[in-house]
Scaffold this motif. Structure first.
Motif, mmCIF file in Angstrom:
data_model
loop_
_atom_site.group_PDB
_atom_site.id
_atom_site.type_symbol
_atom_site.label_atom_id
_atom_site.label_comp_id
_atom_site.label_asym_id
_atom_site.label_seq_id
_atom_site.Cartn_x
_atom_site.Cartn_y
_atom_site.Cartn_z
ATOM 1 N N GLY A 15 0.722 -1.349 -0.141
ATOM 2 C CA GLY A 15 0.197 -0.101 -0.085
ATOM 3 C C GLY A 15 0.870 1.189 -0.003
ATOM 4 O O GLY A 15 0.853 2.048 -1.128
ATOM 5 N N LEU A 16 1.934 0.640 1.027
ATOM 6 C CA LEU A 16 2.862 2.352 1.267
ATOM 7 C C LEU A 16 3.416 2.835 -0.062
ATOM 8 O O LEU A 16 3.554 3.671 -1.546
ATOM 9 N N ILE B 82 2.095 1.582 -3.566
ATOM 10 C CA ILE B 82 2.004 2.007 -4.904
ATOM 11 C C ILE B 82 1.411 3.937 -4.388
ATOM 12 O O ILE B 82 1.416 4.094 -5.108
ATOM 13 N N GLU B 83 1.161 4.092 -3.429
ATOM 14 C CA GLU B 83 1.106 5.526 -2.895
ATOM 15 C C GLU B 83 2.031 6.562 -3.637
ATOM 16 O O GLU B 83 2.085 7.387 -4.139
ATOM 17 N N ARG B 84 3.162 5.675 -2.724
ATOM 18 C CA ARG B 84 4.180 6.691 -3.267
ATOM 19 C C ARG B 84 4.383 6.673 -5.437
ATOM 20 O O ARG B 84 5.082 7.602 -6.242
ATOM 21 N N ARG C 189 2.258 6.112 -7.409
ATOM 22 C CA ARG C 189 1.488 7.235 -7.908
ATOM 23 C C ARG C 189 1.291 8.800 -7.611
ATOM 24 O O ARG C 189 1.272 9.013 -8.489
ATOM 25 N N ALA C 190 1.935 8.876 -6.581
ATOM 26 C CA ALA C 190 2.634 10.603 -6.443
ATOM 27 C C ALA C 190 3.839 10.347 -7.331
ATOM 28 O O ALA C 190 4.266 11.711 -7.811
#
Length: 441
Positions: free
Chosen positions: A344-345, A347-349, A351-352
């Motif tokens: 999850g971390l 993927i968010e990184r 996406r940023a």
């Protein structure tokens, strides 16, 4: 990329090995990189090549090194089993095979489950197709567009990705349905509920025009297709339509199984509102690099064959020992939970990072199964050359990733071992960001 040692003169250079490779192996046997590398050893989430270069491994031998490279528990189990007996075939009772089958049957969620072991995901899907067609007395199969199910004659015949389907000849009649790709195709602009409704209506319409098929085979998340997935609940809705007509549902869990998606142990569980699949196939990560595949089905389906069969190498003692040790480690260390948290971390990184790059169309995935789809900036057109360039730049930076996709291989595939740490996830994301930026995305 870091260099820890010089190449061994006894082995020669990677370039020379590649020349030998080309002289004796098929032209269609794909290898990564303009200058292919020879991996000689690994530890944890890292591998080293013959030149002494160290890499962070974000692809794990195509999702097979699921837990970690050189995991002591698996290495010990393999070594101890090799010292006793390596192989006997299924003609003799095999305690490790029974032990692992009992555990998988329970974990599968399929009632009254039976397990048959193979040596690969291709062979597992072949077996599932044999069971479904024999049980239903039909050679007609439903498959998803953009799908991949293996390299054998039958599994190629149901693969919906033309880049991995070298012939249209097949012993099966295959009909392809919508739904495996959420953000492309005729229903992409609908919301999730509308997308599911449209795909179900398409399936119902198709079934109204043909004789009842044997089964639908589907990957909960399409692997080679670029880690694409439908909204949660699509296959539950499909299963309701299929069940009314007696059509079986085969969940191809070769890439999605064993907690890789983080949210669930099996990919089908995101679509499990109407119960488990009739048949489940698995392979890849369960052996942590050893050749294990298999099929789980309820007894009525598994036992439908009316002739004898064996498996020479499926379920052999040494691979079963590896599978038992690997599964035990995975469960005791909650690697599914780690995939959910660290994935999850990551993927968010990613996406940023992607938000700043016009050449990234989408970052998608679950857990430690992540796809980055690339397009030519300012368009929706796939960019396979760009994907190849990023793959090379990432390797130069010390990171190994994969690629795939149904639109000319323009998706970067990220699937590290499930023991990946937060620090390693951040390190990999930083290397990937540099690779993307250096190739002008």
């Amino acid at each position: 990329m870091t260099t820890d040692a010089s190449p061994s003169p006894a082995h020669g250079s990677a370039k020379h090995l590649y020349q030998r490779h080309q002289a004796v192996l098929p032209d269609w046997l794909a290898v990564y990189y303009a200058d292919p590398i020879e991996l000689t050893h690994g530890e944890g989430r890292h591998v080293w090549d013959a030149e002494g270069n160290k890499y962070l491994d974000f692809f794990g031998g195509i999702l097979t090194t699921m837990t970690a490279h050189a995991l002591p528990e698996v290495t010990k189990a393999v070594s101890e089993q090799a010292g006793r007996i390596i192989h006997s075939s299924t003609l003799y009772l095999n305690r490790p095979m029974v032990d692992l089958a009992e555990r998988i049957a329970k974990l599968s969620g399929i009632p009254d489950a039976r397990v048959f072991f193979t040596t690969s995901g291709t062979e597992a899907n072949d077996t599932a197709l044999l069971l479904a067609t024999a049980y239903r007395r039909s050679n007609q199969i439903l498959a998803m567009r953009n799908s991949y199910h293996g390299r054998s004659f039958t599994s190629v015949g149901i693969t919906g990705n033309k880049g991995w389907s070298p012939t249209s000849l097949s012993p099966l009649q295959t009909l392809y349905v919508h739904g495996g790709v959420r953000t492309r195709g005729p229903y992409a602009d609908l919301d999730d509920a509308g997308f599911i409704a449209a795909c179900v209506a398409d399936l119902e319409d198709l079934l109204g025009h043909v004789r009842p098929p044997a089964a639908l085979i589907a990957e909960p998340i399409q692997g080679v297709g670029g880690f694409t997935a439908p909204p949660d609940g699509l296959y539950a809705a499909f299963r309701e339509v299929l069940h009314e007509r007696g059509i079986l549902w085969i969940a191809d869990e070769v890439q999605t199984g064993w907690g890789r998606t983080g949210d669930n142990f099996w990919g089908w569980q995101a679509h499990g509102q109407n119960g488990p699949p009739d048949i489940l196939t698995f392979a890849k990560g369960i052996g942590n690099g050893m050749s294990i595949g298999g099929v789980v089905a309820r007894a009525e389906v598994m036992n439908c064959l009316d002739s004898n069969s064996i498996s020479t190498f499926g379920g052999t003692q040494i691979t079963m020992a590896a599978g038992l040790a690997n599964l035990t480690y995975l469960l005791e260390h909650d690697l599914q939970g780690n995939a959910r948290r660290v994935g999850g971390l990551l993927i968010e990184r990613l996406r940023a990072i992607a938000a700043q790059l016009p050449g990234v169309r989408e970052v998608r995935g679950r857990g430690l199964m992540i796809g980055i789809e690339l397009v030519k900036p300012g368009t929706d057109q796939a960019d396979p050359d760009g994907a190849a360039a990023v793959l090379e730049a990432a390797r130069e930076g010390g990171l190994l990733i994969g690629k795939g996709g149904g639109h000319n291989t323009s998706v970067l595939r990220i699937a590290p071992p499930l023991s990946l740490t937060v620090a390693e996830a951040e390190e990999g994301a930083a290397i990937l960001e540099r690779a993307l930026r250096s190739t002008q995305f």
